[in-house]
Write an enzyme that holds these catalytic residues in place. Sequence first.
Site, PDB file in Angstrom:
ATOM      1  N   HIS A   1      -1.311   5.587   0.061  1.00  0.00           N
ATOM      2  CA  HIS A   1      -0.315   4.516   0.050  1.00  0.00           C
ATOM      3  C   HIS A   1      -0.573   3.546  -1.102  1.00  0.00           C
ATOM      4  CE1 HIS A   1       0.357   5.105   4.692  1.00  0.00           C
ATOM      5  NE2 HIS A   1       0.762   6.147   3.958  1.00  0.00           N
ATOM      6  N   TYR A   2      -1.177   4.031  -2.162  1.00  0.00           N
ATOM      7  CA  TYR A   2      -1.475   3.137  -3.285  1.00  0.00           C
ATOM      8  C   TYR A   2      -0.175   2.615  -3.897  1.00  0.00           C
ATOM      9  CZ  TYR A   2      -1.167   7.800  -5.522  1.00  0.00           C
ATOM     10  OH  TYR A   2      -0.782   9.069  -5.902  1.00  0.00           O
TER      11      TYR A   2
END
Length: 573
Positions: A507-508
């Site tokens: 989920h960067y």
Amino acid sequence: MGLELWMFLSLVYVSLFHFHGFSLAEKAPYYSFVHEAAVAPEVSFFDYIIVGGGTAGCPLAATLSERASVLILERGGSPYESPGKPDKGNFFPNMLDNTPGSYSQEFTSEDGVFNTRARVLGGGSVINAGFYSHAEPDFLRQAGLNEVLVNYSYMWVEKKVAFRPPMLQWQSALRDGMLEAGVLPNNGFTFDHIIGTKVGGTIFDADDHRHTAADLLEYANPFKIKVYLHATVEKILFETKVFSKPRAQGVVFEDELGKKHWALLTKDRKSEVILSAGAIGSPQLLMLSGIGPSQQLKKFGIKVVMEHSMVGQSLVDNPLNVLLVPSPNPVELSLVSFAAITKFGSYIEGCSGISFTPAWSRSVARALSSILNKTEQSSTKLFQEGIPIPESLLDTRIRGGIIFEKVKDPKSTGYLELRSTNPHDTPKVTFNYFQAPEDLMKCVKGMRTVIDAIYSTSFSNFRYEILSAQGLLDLIVMLPLNERPRHIASSLSLEKFCMDTVMTIWHYHGGCRLGKVVDYDYKVFGVNALRVVDGSTFTSSPGTNPQSTVMMLGRYLGLKILQERYFGKYRKK
């Protein structure tokens, strides 16, 4: 109601009803407008050129094609060539596949954490765990998004790709364990982001078939859109004049055979290049095109089009830590079906009965055997009761599950730097996990909650009594989860455990942040005809899992861009 608002709502109405019945686009399982980049003309012209056919790029392109000519340039292939490959049972093998032509590209951050980037039409929605859940209201407010249009855009996405997941025995037991552990209340089934425990949506249908952002291209006008696969964009082309802002003119891309092509904008001054290449690809491409920190660009001999010190900065990855829990009883195949959303800033989810790759199966089996041999009781009985021997784990679904904890809104931030001028190379990425003490405290509280749920009455049928919490921590510490150095006895301290076994949840975000690199219309500061529409603009990861919001944003901004193109920018009075 003002005239501009009325005209905007009219555009929404027309797009809803006129193109909803476009059977050629909706029913084509293999899109007539999708081609290999090798067949592209040397020079072509479009109103909008979208770099990246991923989770944001597909809904954005489908929307823009309602009223303008659109090109998607996707560096990967099509998920429709092997229809069963992205389905639920192949989740881990598919995501960990790093062979040529796979849907994912592996990289290791400078922090020593293994990670992956999607390279396929549909982007991360083709390789993720499938959970579908909306953003929290605070995220939408901070992004300055209109609630009515947000909700409409979510519904547009959900009509194609969102389903209610089944809650079978393992998932139900874990959910009830979370309630026992104090993650309250039980909110039932909802797409909304609510404190407590809830069942969310999924992009897997009742047959465990994955639906992705690529499916949203069914909404596209097939006569106004082109998609080129295996098209790697090398740089954005700019028109530069004295006393004027640089203006994007188009892009140069390379096909799979190495031949170069030029995609250029039409003469209409409202035409644009839009980056939707993700939190790694979008800042990388800005830098390769001469927009970024000048010192870094000059290091690689890149001509500086515009000094932009914040490109590649404020990059964040939400830390992930897990426990693997073998089960004495059979478990269903399940990916994420519910989320436990704590008050202290930790999200907890789980999956069961998944398949590992052979290499991972061997690692788990060796570690588990070692843990059992250290117990005070004989391990012979345990194996007879069903804890699998190493050989039985090879190429099989595990009997058990993985429970994972994600830190919400980490304060620790990192940055991205170019590795080379080759667009195929993943840049150097540093996330600085747990640099901020408050992030570490969230992880510790989250892991304590996970342990409480595992040892709850509700979850008792899916754990071995002899495997203590310490044994489960030891098991994870022994696995090759990352390349980070281990503290001595790291499993004896949850602080050390969190730091030593940290992983990514993919989920960067950040790198082209809203308000730093792009304005609230997602236009790059100081440049004309260039926007960024993807997770690189996010200041936090929305909801428990961002994919629904990324897809929504593609639709939302597509409508806003069309409104601006044909009716002028609507401003609230």
